[in-house]
Design a protein around this motif. Structure first.
Motif, PDB file in Angstrom:
ATOM      1  N   PRO A  19      10.452 -14.576  31.290  1.00 20.51           N
ATOM      2  CA  PRO A  19      10.746 -15.893  31.873  1.00 20.51           C
ATOM      3  C   PRO A  19      12.243 -16.187  32.058  1.00 20.51           C
ATOM      4  O   PRO A  19      12.613 -16.894  32.986  1.00 20.51           O
ATOM      5  N   ASP A  20      13.101 -15.619  31.219  1.00 20.16           N
ATOM      6  CA  ASP A  20      14.535 -15.918  31.342  1.00 20.16           C
ATOM      7  C   ASP A  20      15.290 -14.935  32.245  1.00 20.16           C
ATOM      8  O   ASP A  20      16.498 -15.064  32.423  1.00 20.16           O
ATOM      9  N   PHE A  21      14.586 -13.983  32.863  1.00 20.63           N
ATOM     10  CA  PHE A  21      15.225 -13.027  33.763  1.00 20.63           C
ATOM     11  C   PHE A  21      15.646 -13.745  35.049  1.00 20.63           C
ATOM     12  O   PHE A  21      14.896 -14.541  35.600  1.00 20.63           O
ATOM     13  N   LYS A  22      16.851 -13.469  35.525  1.00 18.78           N
ATOM     14  CA  LYS A  22      17.356 -14.162  36.704  1.00 18.78           C
ATOM     15  C   LYS A  22      17.794 -13.215  37.821  1.00 18.78           C
ATOM     16  O   LYS A  22      18.309 -13.655  38.846  1.00 18.78           O
ATOM     17  N   GLY A  23      17.570 -11.918  37.657  1.00 19.36           N
ATOM     18  CA  GLY A  23      18.069 -10.945  38.618  1.00 19.36           C
ATOM     19  C   GLY A  23      17.075 -10.494  39.673  1.00 19.36           C
ATOM     20  O   GLY A  23      17.229  -9.399  40.227  1.00 19.36           O
ATOM     21  N   HIS A  24      16.070 -11.317  39.979  1.00 23.19           N
ATOM     22  CA  HIS A  24      15.042 -10.924  40.950  1.00 23.19           C
ATOM     23  C   HIS A  24      15.625 -10.481  42.292  1.00 23.19           C
ATOM     24  O   HIS A  24      15.229  -9.429  42.811  1.00 23.19           O
ATOM     25  N   PRO A  25      16.576 -11.237  42.875  1.00 25.77           N
ATOM     26  CA  PRO A  25      17.116 -10.800  44.178  1.00 25.77           C
ATOM     27  C   PRO A  25      17.762  -9.416  44.129  1.00 25.77           C
ATOM     28  O   PRO A  25      17.580  -8.617  45.050  1.00 25.77           O
ATOM     29  N   ALA A  26      18.496  -9.112  43.063  1.00 21.16           N
ATOM     30  CA  ALA A  26      19.155  -7.803  42.959  1.00 21.16           C
ATOM     31  C   ALA A  26      18.134  -6.676  42.849  1.00 21.16           C
ATOM     32  O   ALA A  26      18.352  -5.581  43.370  1.00 21.16           O
ATOM     33  N   VAL A  27      17.017  -6.940  42.189  1.00 16.36           N
ATOM     34  CA  VAL A  27      15.955  -5.934  42.081  1.00 16.36           C
ATOM     35  C   VAL A  27      15.327  -5.691  43.450  1.00 16.36           C
ATOM     36  O   VAL A  27      15.209  -4.546  43.900  1.00 16.36           O
ATOM     37  N   ARG A  60      16.314  -5.655  58.970  1.00 15.46           N
ATOM     38  CA  ARG A  60      16.732  -6.903  58.307  1.00 15.46           C
ATOM     39  C   ARG A  60      15.611  -7.925  58.448  1.00 15.46           C
ATOM     40  O   ARG A  60      14.961  -7.998  59.480  1.00 15.46           O
ATOM     41  N   HIS A  61      15.393  -8.717  57.423  1.00 15.59           N
ATOM     42  CA  HIS A  61      14.208  -9.566  57.344  1.00 15.59           C
ATOM     43  C   HIS A  61      14.502 -10.841  56.572  1.00 15.59           C
ATOM     44  O   HIS A  61      15.491 -10.917  55.842  1.00 15.59           O
ATOM     45  N   VAL A  62      13.605 -11.804  56.697  1.00 16.59           N
ATOM     46  CA  VAL A  62      13.609 -12.927  55.776  1.00 16.59           C
ATOM     47  C   VAL A  62      12.902 -12.439  54.521  1.00 16.59           C
ATOM     48  O   VAL A  62      12.106 -11.493  54.564  1.00 16.59           O
ATOM     49  N   ARG A  63      13.221 -13.078  53.386  1.00 14.70           N
ATOM     50  CA  ARG A  63      12.715 -12.507  52.142  1.00 14.70           C
ATOM     51  C   ARG A  63      12.488 -13.568  51.071  1.00 14.70           C
ATOM     52  O   ARG A  63      13.179 -14.572  51.023  1.00 14.70           O
ATOM     53  N   THR A  64      11.525 -13.271  50.227  1.00  9.52           N
ATOM     54  CA  THR A  64      11.285 -14.037  49.021  1.00  9.52           C
ATOM     55  C   THR A  64      11.278 -13.064  47.854  1.00  9.52           C
ATOM     56  O   THR A  64      10.685 -11.987  47.948  1.00  9.52           O
ATOM     57  N   ALA A  65      11.982 -13.428  46.774  1.00 10.79           N
ATOM     58  CA  ALA A  65      11.985 -12.619  45.548  1.00 10.79           C
ATOM     59  C   ALA A  65      11.504 -13.527  44.422  1.00 10.79           C
ATOM     60  O   ALA A  65      12.144 -14.533  44.122  1.00 10.79           O
ATOM     61  N   LEU A  66      10.382 -13.174  43.834  1.00 15.26           N
ATOM     62  CA  LEU A  66       9.752 -14.009  42.812  1.00 15.26           C
ATOM     63  C   LEU A  66       9.570 -13.256  41.506  1.00 15.26           C
ATOM     64  O   LEU A  66       9.389 -12.038  41.509  1.00 15.26           O
ATOM     65  N   GLY A  67       9.542 -14.005  40.420  1.00 19.59           N
ATOM     66  CA  GLY A  67       9.187 -13.440  39.130  1.00 19.59           C
ATOM     67  C   GLY A  67       7.695 -13.579  38.903  1.00 19.59           C
ATOM     68  O   GLY A  67       7.062 -14.511  39.401  1.00 19.59           O
ATOM     69  N   ALA A  68       7.124 -12.635  38.172  1.00 16.14           N
ATOM     70  CA  ALA A  68       5.699 -12.663  37.849  1.00 16.14           C
ATOM     71  C   ALA A  68       5.531 -12.269  36.390  1.00 16.14           C
ATOM     72  O   ALA A  68       6.277 -11.438  35.879  1.00 16.14           O
TER      73      ALA A  68
END
Length: 164
Positions: A103-111, A128-136
């Motif tokens: 839950p405290d991880f904040k590096g989703h975009p870099a991954v 190149r694209h639009v993007r969503t980076a989410l935690g699960a």
């Protein structure tokens, strides 16, 4: 050899073999000129890599590598859907990335940059694209990352109209 195939060769990328979907769904669906590709995990020839939570079991750097492998599997699915003609890809429209993380991880975009970077390397500006980076809290088979995407592709009727 097509332009994209030549680019893959230049990058030293060999597409892995395709693995059938692991559930009651289809791997891709073409709707008009949009090709939707189901979520891909970091798996090659049925073997899962980078299993666990990013930031706990998997380093963020390995999470990046996992996302890259997921994107490679997107390209494998694309190739299968387009009968091997990756030059039909007009653009990657959207990429969604899911990171199995604490839950405290904040590096989703870099991954998820691992997936984005590979698509741009292969397809250039069309990648190149639009993007969503989410935690699960978890992902299928304990995977650290999963990505899915929507691509715009030239349809067979487009090629017929152009006289190809």
């Amino acid at each position: 050899m097509g332009v994209v195939s030549a680019r893959l060769s230049e990058l030293g990328i060999v597409l892995p073999s395709i693995v059938p979907p692991s559930g009651n769904y289809v791997a891709h669906r073409l709707v008009g000129s949009l090709l939707f590709v189901s979520g891909q995990i970091p798996r090659i020839d049925g073997v899962e890599y980078f299993v666990g939570m990013v930031g706990q079991d998997v380093s963020p750097e390995d999470g990046y590598r996992a996302a890259r492998l997921c994107a490679l599997n997107l390209v494998v699915r694309l190739s299968a859907a387009l009968d091997g003609d990756l030059d039909r890809v007009i653009a990657c429209v959207q990429l969604r990335g899911f990171v199995n993380a604490l839950p405290d991880f904040k590096g989703h975009p870099a991954v998820i940059d691992g997936a984005s970077d590979l698509l741009v390397e292969i397809f250039g500006e069309s990648g190149r694209h639009v993007r969503t980076a989410l935690g699960a809290g978890s992902l299928p088979r304990g995977s650290s990352v999963e990505v899915d995407a929507v691509f715009e592709v030239a349809t067979k009727s487009d090629e017929t109209r152009k006289g190809n």
